[in-house]
Scaffold this motif. Structure first.
Motif, PDB file in Angstrom:
ATOM      1  N   VAL A 155       0.822  -1.190  -0.096  1.00 22.76           N
ATOM      2  CA  VAL A 155       0.020   0.146  -0.070  1.00 22.76           C
ATOM      3  C   VAL A 155       0.805   1.319  -0.014  1.00 22.76           C
ATOM      4  N   LEU A 156       0.585   1.987  -0.877  1.00 21.22           N
ATOM      5  CA  LEU A 156       1.496   3.356  -0.819  1.00 21.22           C
ATOM      6  C   LEU A 156       0.813   4.345   0.160  1.00 21.22           C
ATOM      7  N   GLY A 157       1.693   4.781   1.019  1.00 24.39           N
ATOM      8  CA  GLY A 157       1.009   5.534   2.219  1.00 24.39           C
ATOM      9  C   GLY A 157       0.710   7.075   1.903  1.00 24.39           C
ATOM     10  N   TYR A 158       1.024   7.271   0.582  1.00 24.36           N
ATOM     11  CA  TYR A 158       0.757   8.849   0.367  1.00 24.36           C
ATOM     12  C   TYR A 158       0.479   9.104  -1.043  1.00 24.36           C
ATOM     13  N   PRO A 159      -0.468  10.081  -1.427  1.00 24.77           N
ATOM     14  CA  PRO A 159      -0.510  10.145  -3.008  1.00 24.77           C
ATOM     15  C   PRO A 159       0.806  10.400  -3.762  1.00 24.77           C
ATOM     16  N   THR A 160       0.647   9.941  -5.106  1.00 25.09           N
ATOM     17  CA  THR A 160       1.963  10.465  -5.859  1.00 25.09           C
ATOM     18  C   THR A 160       1.410  11.241  -7.071  1.00 25.09           C
ATOM     19  N   VAL A 161       2.274  11.963  -7.558  1.00 23.48           N
ATOM     20  CA  VAL A 161       2.194  12.933  -8.949  1.00 23.48           C
ATOM     21  C   VAL A 161       3.462  12.434  -9.747  1.00 23.48           C
ATOM     22  N   ASP A 162       3.980  11.348  -9.277  1.00 23.78           N
ATOM     23  CA  ASP A 162       5.288  10.969 -10.227  1.00 23.78           C
ATOM     24  C   ASP A 162       4.997  10.346 -11.353  1.00 23.78           C
ATOM     25  N   ARG A 163       4.773  10.999 -12.715  1.00 22.56           N
ATOM     26  CA  ARG A 163       4.012  10.441 -13.749  1.00 22.56           C
ATOM     27  C   ARG A 163       4.935   9.318 -14.544  1.00 22.56           C
ATOM     28  N   ALA A 164       6.254   9.300 -14.154  1.00 21.07           N
ATOM     29  CA  ALA A 164       7.007   8.235 -14.977  1.00 21.07           C
ATOM     30  C   ALA A 164       6.590   6.854 -14.151  1.00 21.07           C
ATOM     31  N   ALA A 165       6.537   6.978 -12.835  1.00 19.84           N
ATOM     32  CA  ALA A 165       6.396   5.808 -11.981  1.00 19.84           C
ATOM     33  C   ALA A 165       4.920   5.418 -12.230  1.00 19.84           C
ATOM     34  N   ILE A 166       3.676   6.438 -12.559  1.00 26.72           N
ATOM     35  CA  ILE A 166       2.572   6.015 -12.641  1.00 26.72           C
ATOM     36  C   ILE A 166       2.402   5.042 -14.064  1.00 26.72           C
ATOM     37  N   ALA A 167       3.154   5.679 -14.906  1.00 29.69           N
ATOM     38  CA  ALA A 167       3.446   4.958 -16.221  1.00 29.69           C
ATOM     39  C   ALA A 167       3.814   3.604 -16.171  1.00 29.69           C
ATOM     40  N   ALA A 168       4.736   3.659 -15.464  1.00 25.64           N
ATOM     41  CA  ALA A 168       5.626   2.098 -15.247  1.00 25.64           C
ATOM     42  C   ALA A 168       4.466   1.226 -14.488  1.00 25.64           C
ATOM     43  N   ILE A 217       0.260  -3.358  -5.710  1.00 29.58           N
ATOM     44  CA  ILE A 217       0.331  -2.325  -5.378  1.00 29.58           C
ATOM     45  C   ILE A 217      -1.067  -1.471  -5.330  1.00 29.58           C
ATOM     46  N   THR A 218      -1.255  -0.690  -4.105  1.00 29.68           N
ATOM     47  CA  THR A 218      -2.481   0.063  -3.778  1.00 29.68           C
ATOM     48  C   THR A 218      -1.957   1.565  -3.877  1.00 29.68           C
ATOM     49  N   LEU A 219      -2.479   2.399  -4.763  1.00 31.39           N
ATOM     50  CA  LEU A 219      -2.230   3.887  -4.341  1.00 31.39           C
ATOM     51  C   LEU A 219      -3.197   4.396  -3.379  1.00 31.39           C
ATOM     52  N   MET A 220      -2.601   5.590  -2.987  1.00 31.17           N
ATOM     53  CA  MET A 220      -3.271   6.220  -2.170  1.00 31.17           C
ATOM     54  C   MET A 220      -3.819   7.410  -2.537  1.00 31.17           C
ATOM     55  N   VAL A 221      -5.290   7.969  -2.383  1.00 28.47           N
ATOM     56  CA  VAL A 221      -5.764   9.073  -2.796  1.00 28.47           C
ATOM     57  C   VAL A 221      -6.625   9.913  -1.830  1.00 28.47           C
ATOM     58  N   ASP A 222      -6.551  11.311  -1.904  1.00 30.09           N
ATOM     59  CA  ASP A 222      -7.613  11.887  -1.233  1.00 30.09           C
ATOM     60  C   ASP A 222      -8.301  12.822  -1.994  1.00 30.09           C
ATOM     61  N   SER A 223      -8.238  12.911  -3.247  1.00 30.45           N
ATOM     62  CA  SER A 223      -8.890  13.877  -4.173  1.00 30.45           C
ATOM     63  C   SER A 223      -9.353  13.616  -5.766  1.00 30.45           C
ATOM     64  N   VAL A 224     -10.236  14.068  -6.311  1.00 28.30           N
ATOM     65  CA  VAL A 224     -10.442  13.831  -7.575  1.00 28.30           C
ATOM     66  C   VAL A 224      -9.351  14.153  -8.477  1.00 28.30           C
ATOM     67  N   VAL A 276      -6.826   1.524  -5.418  1.00 28.88           N
ATOM     68  CA  VAL A 276      -6.846   2.504  -4.541  1.00 28.88           C
ATOM     69  C   VAL A 276      -7.296   2.567  -3.332  1.00 28.88           C
ATOM     70  N   ALA A 277      -6.855   3.345  -2.412  1.00 24.80           N
ATOM     71  CA  ALA A 277      -7.469   3.246  -0.941  1.00 24.80           C
ATOM     72  C   ALA A 277      -7.417   4.934  -0.709  1.00 24.80           C
ATOM     73  N   LEU A 278      -8.340   5.407   0.216  1.00 19.09           N
ATOM     74  CA  LEU A 278      -8.811   6.593   0.775  1.00 19.09           C
ATOM     75  C   LEU A 278      -7.812   6.711   1.959  1.00 19.09           C
ATOM     76  N   ASP A 279      -7.116   8.073   2.235  1.00 27.27           N
ATOM     77  CA  ASP A 279      -6.591   8.515   3.289  1.00 27.27           C
ATOM     78  C   ASP A 279      -7.598   9.386   3.988  1.00 27.27           C
ATOM     79  N   LEU A 280      -7.990   9.015   4.939  1.00 31.55           N
ATOM     80  CA  LEU A 280      -9.092   9.617   6.044  1.00 31.55           C
ATOM     81  C   LEU A 280      -8.152  10.463   7.162  1.00 31.55           C
ATOM     82  N   ASP A 281      -8.468  11.780   7.091  1.00 30.36           N
ATOM     83  CA  ASP A 281      -7.637  12.974   8.087  1.00 30.36           C
ATOM     84  C   ASP A 281      -8.180  12.459   9.212  1.00 30.36           C
ATOM     85  N   MET A 282      -7.202  12.185  10.116  1.00 34.30           N
ATOM     86  CA  MET A 282      -7.569  11.732  11.718  1.00 34.30           C
ATOM     87  C   MET A 282      -7.252  12.793  12.790  1.00 34.30           C
ATOM     88  N   SER A 283      -6.849  13.968  12.172  1.00 30.35           N
ATOM     89  CA  SER A 283      -6.578  15.093  13.101  1.00 30.35           C
ATOM     90  C   SER A 283      -7.833  15.652  14.041  1.00 30.35           C
TER      91      SER A 283
END
Length: 405
Positions: free
Chosen positions: A100-113, A124-131, A151-158
């Protein structure tokens, strides 16, 4: 390398433990890192005990040593990893099938891979919190040209409290169950994605020390804040899970960290825990009430000069931990005992003066990092010590030619 439960706990006697580490590594030139294998094994098994039957997902950022990760995953009670970089996850996916990826990614080359590798996409499970993050993935590779991505959702817990204000990390815009459910519905309608999990990290519980010695008033305040955090944040996660279940078949609900296991297991919606820092046992955990990991990871610096009586200068030392700037971010000198930083110099980029003891040029000083994984960015390898003997070495990510953040 096998991490069987240790038969002894020599680290409880520093005068026995640290000289044994130094004797085992006497032929090595400083600076170098050390992993004491019995201490690592103790921590791995103790975390399983604390988890009380919940599987633990290993946070790789807290180790950054591939062979250590694989050795811990071989133990009962550990299942899968929480990676911190998609490039890292792609590399680990050659041998690990639950990432599980703990954080969202914007690494385009890695996404393509990822999109070009069906096996990796299944592991691999991507982490997302927005459209916007979904849109970015689609812009890199159209849904029709790739496997369905997990994909998995990252819920804010603060939480926000009167007087104290915002507590926790500003991690995700999904601040309540309704926001998580709305994004879950969006994912369910979009081709190319499948919602499989939810994560909620209660940093204000896991990452806040609660042992202050004589300051019992402050300890009571911290305990109260943690109880309030658990009540509010856990209810938020339970509501989000209940609302997402009709939308998606959630394979996992992840929560906690090394510092919050005892609290997180009370949340019935959580199916797995996360831990990592407690394996290497950074000195931050010396100030927790519920547990005390063994000091498995340390590093050794050499004395290169003695500028004045009672002062010795170490080569290097400024291995400062991330987080709020303060004294607890510094490495902790643990052997010889009684060493302290020069108040106006502290831990330096290339040299660190310390007071105390009768150190001479060529002597060695053992230090512990505040955290765990960050030290690996300074080291090519950790030398392995067990029962006062040197037993080889494990390369860090850096030593293998990989850096991810």
């Amino acid at each position: 390398m096998a991490l069987d439960p240790p038969q002894a706990t020599p680290w409880t006697d520093p005068a026995r433990f640290w000289p044994g580490v130094l004797a085992a590594t006497a032929a090595l030139d400083a600076p170098f890192g050390v992993l004491e294998l019995d201490a690592l094994a103790f921590n791995a098994h103790d975390l399983v005990r604390r988890a009380a039957g919940r599987p633990i997902r290993l946070a790789t950022k807290s180790l950054r040593v591939r062979e250590a990760i694989e050795s811990v995953l071989a133990l009962p009670g550990w299942r899968g990893v929480l990676a911190y970089s998609l490039r890292e996850a792609l590399r680990l996916s050659t041998t690990i099938d639950d990432i599980v990826l703990g954080y969202p990614t914007v690494d385009r080359a890695a996404i393509a891979a990822l999109a070009a590798d069906e096996r990796a996409a299944a592991r691999i499970t991507l982490m997302v919190d927005s459209v916007a993050q979904l849109d970015l993935v689609d812009a890199v590779v159209h849904p029709a040209a790739r496997p369905v991505l997990r994909v998995a959702l990252d819920l804010d817990m603060s939480i926000d409290l009167p007087v104290l204000g915002h507590l926790g990390v500003r991690r995700s815009p999904l601040r309540d169950a309704a926001a998580a459910i709305a994004l879950g519905q969006e994912i369910a309608m979009r081709p190319g994605f499948r919602l499989v999990g939810l994560m909620g990290y209660e940093a204000q519980i896991a990452g806040v020390v609660d042992r202050y010695g004589a300051n019992r008033v402050y300890e009571r305040v911290i305990a109260g804040v943690k109880r309030r955090s658990a009540q509010e944040a856990f209810a938020r996660r339970e509501q989000a899970v209940a609302g997402l279940r009709p939308i998606a078949d959630l394979e996992f609900v992840n929560g906690g960290g090394t510092g919050s296991i005892e609290a997180t297991i009370d949340d019935g919606s959580v199916t797995e825990l996360t831990a990592g820092s407690g394996l290497f046992g950074g000195h931050l955990f010396d100030r927790y009430l519920a547990f005390r990991p063994a000091p498995a990871a340390s590093f050794v610096l050499a004395v290169v000069r003695t500028p004045a009586r009672g002062i010795a200068t170490l080569e290097g030392g400024g291995w400062i931990a991330s987080g709020p700037i303060g004294p607890d971010r510094r490495p902790l000198p643990v052997w010889p005992e009684g060493l302290a930083y020069e108040p106006r110099e502290q831990a330096g980029e290339v040299q660190t003066p310390v007071r105390g003891g009768a150190l001479r040029v060529g002597d060695r000083v053992v230090l512990r990092h505040t955290k765990s994984g960050e030290a690996a960015e300074r080291l090519a390898r950790y030398h392995l010590v067990r029962a006062g003997r040197l037993e080889g070495a494990w390369a860090t990510y850096r030593g293998e030619g990989e850096t991810y953040t």
